[in-house]
Design an enzyme around this catalytic site. Structure first.
Site, PDB file in Angstrom:
ATOM      1  N   GLU A 177      13.145 -16.088 -15.131  1.00 56.95           N
ATOM      2  CA  GLU A 177      12.721 -14.596 -15.022  1.00 56.95           C
ATOM      3  C   GLU A 177      12.000 -14.211 -16.241  1.00 56.95           C
ATOM      4  O   GLU A 177      11.064 -13.226 -16.292  1.00 56.95           O
ATOM      5  CB  GLU A 177      14.094 -13.570 -15.093  1.00 56.95           C
ATOM      6  CG  GLU A 177      13.886 -12.077 -15.171  1.00 56.95           C
ATOM      7  CD  GLU A 177      13.046 -11.477 -14.013  1.00 56.95           C
ATOM      8  OE1 GLU A 177      12.573 -10.484 -14.080  1.00 56.95           O
ATOM      9  OE2 GLU A 177      12.797 -12.178 -12.975  1.00 56.95           O
TER      10      GLU A 177
ATOM     11  N   TRP B  78      -3.773  -2.217  -0.910  1.00 61.81           N
ATOM     12  CA  TRP B  78      -4.015  -3.298  -1.697  1.00 61.81           C
ATOM     13  C   TRP B  78      -4.347  -4.415  -0.681  1.00 61.81           C
ATOM     14  O   TRP B  78      -3.896  -4.472   0.394  1.00 61.81           O
ATOM     15  CB  TRP B  78      -2.520  -3.725  -1.948  1.00 61.81           C
ATOM     16  CG  TRP B  78      -2.230  -4.886  -2.895  1.00 61.81           C
ATOM     17  CD1 TRP B  78      -2.380  -4.875  -4.031  1.00 61.81           C
ATOM     18  CD2 TRP B  78      -1.814  -6.220  -2.308  1.00 61.81           C
ATOM     19  NE1 TRP B  78      -1.860  -6.314  -4.644  1.00 61.81           N
ATOM     20  CE2 TRP B  78      -1.697  -6.916  -3.588  1.00 61.81           C
ATOM     21  CE3 TRP B  78      -1.924  -7.037  -1.067  1.00 61.81           C
ATOM     22  CZ2 TRP B  78      -1.503  -8.316  -3.445  1.00 61.81           C
ATOM     23  CZ3 TRP B  78      -1.528  -8.321  -0.976  1.00 61.81           C
ATOM     24  CH2 TRP B  78      -1.376  -8.966  -2.261  1.00 61.81           C
TER      25      TRP B  78
ATOM     26  N   LYS C  32       8.288 -12.373 -15.993  1.00 59.26           N
ATOM     27  CA  LYS C  32       7.798 -11.187 -16.667  1.00 59.26           C
ATOM     28  C   LYS C  32       6.454 -11.283 -17.402  1.00 59.26           C
ATOM     29  O   LYS C  32       5.752 -10.583 -17.468  1.00 59.26           O
ATOM     30  CB  LYS C  32       8.919 -10.455 -17.583  1.00 59.26           C
ATOM     31  CG  LYS C  32      10.191  -9.862 -16.892  1.00 59.26           C
ATOM     32  CD  LYS C  32       9.394  -8.722 -16.142  1.00 59.26           C
ATOM     33  CE  LYS C  32      10.474  -8.377 -14.889  1.00 59.26           C
ATOM     34  NZ  LYS C  32      10.076  -9.418 -13.609  1.00 59.26           N
TER      35      LYS C  32
ATOM     36  N   LYS D  64       4.734  -3.194  -6.295  1.00 59.86           N
ATOM     37  CA  LYS D  64       6.075  -3.176  -6.484  1.00 59.86           C
ATOM     38  C   LYS D  64       6.829  -3.429  -5.020  1.00 59.86           C
ATOM     39  O   LYS D  64       7.797  -4.289  -5.228  1.00 59.86           O
ATOM     40  CB  LYS D  64       6.357  -1.642  -6.862  1.00 59.86           C
ATOM     41  CG  LYS D  64       7.636  -1.126  -7.143  1.00 59.86           C
ATOM     42  CD  LYS D  64       8.134  -2.195  -8.379  1.00 59.86           C
ATOM     43  CE  LYS D  64       9.570  -1.499  -8.790  1.00 59.86           C
ATOM     44  NZ  LYS D  64       9.980  -2.450  -9.736  1.00 59.86           N
TER      45      LYS D  64
ATOM     46  N   HIS E 157      10.472 -34.333 -17.888  1.00 54.26           N
ATOM     47  CA  HIS E 157       9.855 -34.674 -16.636  1.00 54.26           C
ATOM     48  C   HIS E 157       8.510 -34.110 -16.468  1.00 54.26           C
ATOM     49  O   HIS E 157       8.240 -33.379 -15.345  1.00 54.26           O
ATOM     50  CB  HIS E 157      10.825 -34.672 -15.522  1.00 54.26           C
ATOM     51  CG  HIS E 157      12.096 -35.526 -15.739  1.00 54.26           C
ATOM     52  ND1 HIS E 157      12.084 -36.760 -15.780  1.00 54.26           N
ATOM     53  CD2 HIS E 157      13.350 -34.870 -16.241  1.00 54.26           C
ATOM     54  CE1 HIS E 157      13.492 -37.131 -16.062  1.00 54.26           C
ATOM     55  NE2 HIS E 157      14.126 -35.955 -16.407  1.00 54.26           N
TER      56      HIS E 157
ATOM     57  N   ARG F  57       3.147   1.266  -7.113  1.00 57.65           N
ATOM     58  CA  ARG F  57       3.261   0.181  -5.982  1.00 57.65           C
ATOM     59  C   ARG F  57       2.025  -1.019  -5.857  1.00 57.65           C
ATOM     60  O   ARG F  57       2.346  -1.969  -5.162  1.00 57.65           O
ATOM     61  CB  ARG F  57       3.296   0.800  -4.346  1.00 57.65           C
ATOM     62  CG  ARG F  57       4.609   1.622  -4.207  1.00 57.65           C
ATOM     63  CD  ARG F  57       4.076   2.439  -2.925  1.00 57.65           C
ATOM     64  NE  ARG F  57       4.173   1.697  -1.956  1.00 57.65           N
ATOM     65  CZ  ARG F  57       5.250   1.469  -0.935  1.00 57.65           C
ATOM     66  NH1 ARG F  57       6.398   2.055  -1.140  1.00 57.65           N
ATOM     67  NH2 ARG F  57       5.031   0.616   0.273  1.00 57.65           N
TER      68      ARG F  57
ATOM     69  N   ASN G  62      -0.333   0.796   6.840  1.00 57.32           N
ATOM     70  CA  ASN G  62       0.282  -0.236   5.617  1.00 57.32           C
ATOM     71  C   ASN G  62       0.696  -1.257   6.820  1.00 57.32           C
ATOM     72  O   ASN G  62       1.217  -1.194   7.859  1.00 57.32           O
ATOM     73  CB  ASN G  62       1.429   0.163   4.921  1.00 57.32           C
ATOM     74  CG  ASN G  62       1.170   0.965   3.893  1.00 57.32           C
ATOM     75  OD1 ASN G  62       0.024   1.265   3.516  1.00 57.32           O
ATOM     76  ND2 ASN G  62       2.160   1.652   3.452  1.00 57.32           N
ATOM     77  N   GLY G  63       0.497  -2.695   6.230  1.00 58.90           N
ATOM     78  CA  GLY G  63       0.912  -3.697   7.106  1.00 58.90           C
ATOM     79  C   GLY G  63      -0.227  -4.633   7.535  1.00 58.90           C
ATOM     80  O   GLY G  63      -1.364  -4.418   7.040  1.00 58.90           O
TER      81      GLY G  63
ATOM     82  N   GLU H   5       3.464 -11.932 -15.335  1.00 58.63           N
ATOM     83  CA  GLU H   5       3.251 -10.657 -14.553  1.00 58.63           C
ATOM     84  C   GLU H   5       2.367  -9.555 -15.302  1.00 58.63           C
ATOM     85  O   GLU H   5       1.577  -8.985 -14.843  1.00 58.63           O
ATOM     86  CB  GLU H   5       4.450 -10.232 -13.937  1.00 58.63           C
ATOM     87  CG  GLU H   5       5.108 -10.712 -13.035  1.00 58.63           C
ATOM     88  CD  GLU H   5       6.430  -9.876 -12.470  1.00 58.63           C
ATOM     89  OE1 GLU H   5       6.547  -9.585 -11.218  1.00 58.63           O
ATOM     90  OE2 GLU H   5       7.100  -9.383 -13.485  1.00 58.63           O
TER      91      GLU H   5
ATOM     92  N   CYS I 167       0.750  -0.995  -0.021  1.00 59.86           N
ATOM     93  CA  CYS I 167      -0.035  -0.083  -0.114  1.00 59.86           C
ATOM     94  C   CYS I 167       0.800   1.205  -0.026  1.00 59.86           C
ATOM     95  O   CYS I 167       2.126   1.114   0.456  1.00 59.86           O
ATOM     96  CB  CYS I 167      -0.793   0.034   1.177  1.00 59.86           C
ATOM     97  SG  CYS I 167      -1.704  -1.428   1.494  1.00 59.86           S
TER      98      CYS I 167
END
Length: 621
Positions: free
Chosen positions: A494, A94, A498, A616, A517, A27, A120-121, A501, A2
């Protein structure tokens, strides 16, 4: 996750708060709100507490506006008449407790409306606190854990406490992680506290700012005060008083950040992510500047001059930073130092024996909750800790014994791009500096020369990439598989991260040898396989064999390659890499994969800079 903003001073609080919230959109959030008061009173004035438990005031009250959804929804709610005042708080939420609705959005108030709070938290004991407050006759309006805070403050006010005492009394009852800012009716001040969640002060010419991240107030000031866990602060327009957990006043240093407000703009690009992909050559030059002596094959990192050559290294990280940590661990091992990368969330709860290991936390923001928890667990066992981070003054940088900054500059897009490459290069420098057996060798000089050339090579990839055409050819498929071996395995992971996301499409990255496999059962003509193949060693040749396996089953193949292994012969499309030292080829491949993800997401019309459900800076475990 947040975003918090707060302001008290001579300016228009609504304008300042909205500006800050716009800067914190990156964020990640699903609702937003502000609360504004025109102040009009002293913190401990003669007015005291009225019969309803609220601070006596001139009757102006606190104007709260909040809406679910994008910030533009909040701005629309303000158009008909903006709150007026010079004291206020704002928040982008968030969701953790309750869905993203108007009533769950911050700020939250109690029953009297005398105080508004943003947070926040996670307040871990909120259920017990809420039950006690309900038993005392208080009514709750939201599903959030945050709402207990204004009720606790109002309860203390009703018992006769002044605002600062009421705020500190409420905070003392909380367990968990939090950054909290409160505004009181009729009081020209903000009240704030932090514990395991970032909170900074901005010292401006026309007032003071409070925020969860520096970019929120860069438009107004570059002078910053970093708060520590357990500290509370009363912020007025002309100063701030910080106290520790015992209530003693703490003198805090004011530092100047070197980020320019222009750095946080799009500079003509359609998205922050595309801008930051193209900023990688500059970010890498900043990362390398003054740190490399190619002539004698040495690295200058004064930040770690006191760090002895480690016998063992643990790297802890999350998400993209974990992929950088995988590269760093491999390079430590190549230099003769046993090293392993751990997911920070697992390391924190199942900390392995650390012995005399150097524990390196890799975190872009320096505020990632799981990484901080892992570092704290390591320190509790006697380990020396080192942060590799982008943010000067972040929690990781302050708490660790040592810190190396990646110098990438502000990154606004939620999906990390330039910070990944700068993390990998910073870790490479760290290996050269700490793995003494390699320092000054011919191999070391070659690797450092390759790092010198890397910014120009990345620029070449950016200038010549065919990623847009490849993306156009493969939009809307059933799934996407990214494969690589050795140093290309973290790049495959990565690349898939990306892709998922920002495109919201299914993507999976794995070591190419694992293709047989299980995953091969999913391969069809509608599942492109993106193969990262560099060099012509045994690993490259084996990856070519994996490419043949999927080609035989009808899957289209996109080869990301320097051409040496001949994989292009079996590929439907090729993303070419320039001739380069083996140590930097994976980063060049990564640039191509960033561009593929971006162009597919753009073709699909996705919210590239603010992908759904993501944040973020992940400040909860």
């Amino acid at each position: 996750m947040c975003g918090i903003v707060g302001y008290v001073g001579d300016g228009d609080a609504t304008r300042v708060l909205l500006s800050g919230l716009n800067q914190l959109e990156y964020r990640g959030y699903d609702s937003a709100g502000i609360a504004v008061s025109d102040g009009g009173g002293e913190i401990c004035g003669d007015g005291g507490v009225d019969a309803n438990g609220g601070v006596s005031s001139d009757g102006a009250g606190i104007d709260v506006r909040k809406r679910a959804g994008e910030l533009e929804n909040l701005e629309a709610a303000i158009e008909s008449g903006a709150p007026t005042g010079s004291v206020g708080i704002g928040h982008t939420r968030w969701s953790t407790h309750g869905p993203p609705t108007d009533r769950n959005a911050h700020p939250h108030t109690g029953e009297t409306g005398a105080v508004a709070v943003v947070h926040n938290g996670i307040i871990e004991n909120y259920r017990a606190l809420k039950e006690a407050l309900v038993d005392a006759g208080r009514t709750f309006e939201s599903d959030t854990d945050t709402e207990v805070v204004p009720h606790l403050i109002e309860q203390a006010l009703a018992d006769g406490a002044d605002p600062e005492t009421a705020f500190r009394r409420a905070v003392s009852q909380l367990e968990g992680s939090y950054a909290i800012v409160a505004v009181f009716e009729g009081v020209d001040a903000l009240f704030a506290a932090r514990n395991d969640s970032p909170l900074v002060l901005g010292v401006g010419d026309d007032g003071y700012h409070v925020a969860s991240d520096v970019p929120a107030f860069l438009e107004f000031t570059e002078r910053v005060v970093y708060l520590e866990d357990g500290e509370t602060v009363v912020v007025r327009g002309d100063g701030a008083t910080v106290r520790d957990g015992d209530g003693d006043v703490v003198e805090k240093a004011v530092t100047t950040v070197d980020w320019d407000v222009e750095d946080t703009g799009k500079s003509g690009y359609d998205h922050y992510m595309l801008k930051e992909i193209h900023e990688q050559p500059t970010a890498l030059r900043q990362c390398l500047s003054g740190r490399v002596n190619e002539l004698d094959g040495t690295v200058e990192l004064p930040e770690v001059d006191g760090v002895p050559a480690p016998s063992t290294v643990h790297l802890v990280a999350c998400g993209t930073s974990y992929h950088a940590a995988l590269v760093g661990a491999a390079r430590f091992r190549e230099a003769g130092t046993p090293a392993q990368a751990f997911l920070a969330s697992e390391y924190a709860v199942r900390t392995p024996p650390v012995g005399d290991a150097l524990v390196i936390g890799v975190t872009q923001s320096g505020e990632t909750a799981d990484t901080l928890a892992a570092l704290r667990a390591a320190r509790s066992r006697g380990a020396r800790t080192l942060a590799v981070t982008n943010v000067v003054g972040s929690s990781a940088a302050r708490e660790c014994d040592d810190a190396v900054y990646i110098r990438a500059g502000p990154e606004i897009g939620v999906a990390a791009t330039k910070t990944f490459t700068s993390q990998v290069v910073s870790l490479s420098l760290l290996v050269e500096r700490l793995a003494g057996s390699a320092t000054g060798s011919e191999a070391s000089r070659e690797r450092l020369a390759a790092l010198r050339d890397l910014p120009g090579l990345v620029q070449q990839v950016l200038d010549e990439s065919a990623a847009a055409a490849v993306a156009e050819a493969y939009v809307g498929r059933d799934g996407y598989f990214f494969i690589g071996r050795g140093p290309n395995h973290p790049v495959a992971l990565e690349g898939a991260l990306k892709f998922k996301e920002i495109t919201y499409e299914h993507a999976e990255g794995f070591a190419a040898g694992e293709l047989k496999h299980g995953t091969l059962a999913l391969v069809t003509e509608r599942t492109p396989v993106i193969a990262v193949v560099t060099g012509d060693d045994a690993a490259a040749r084996k990856t070519v064999s994996n490419v043949k396996e999927v080609e035989a089953r009808g899957a289209p193949v996109i080869a990301v390659t320097d051409g040496r292994a001949g994989v292009a012969e079996y590929a439907d499309h090729t993303l070419a890499l320039p001739d380069a030292h083996p140590s930097v080829l994976p980063l060049l491949a990564n640039t191509q994969l960033q561009l593929v993800a971006y162009h597919v997401a753009n073709r699909l019309g996705r919210s590239i800079d603010k992908p759904r459900n993501l944040a973020k800076s992940v400040t909860v475990e």
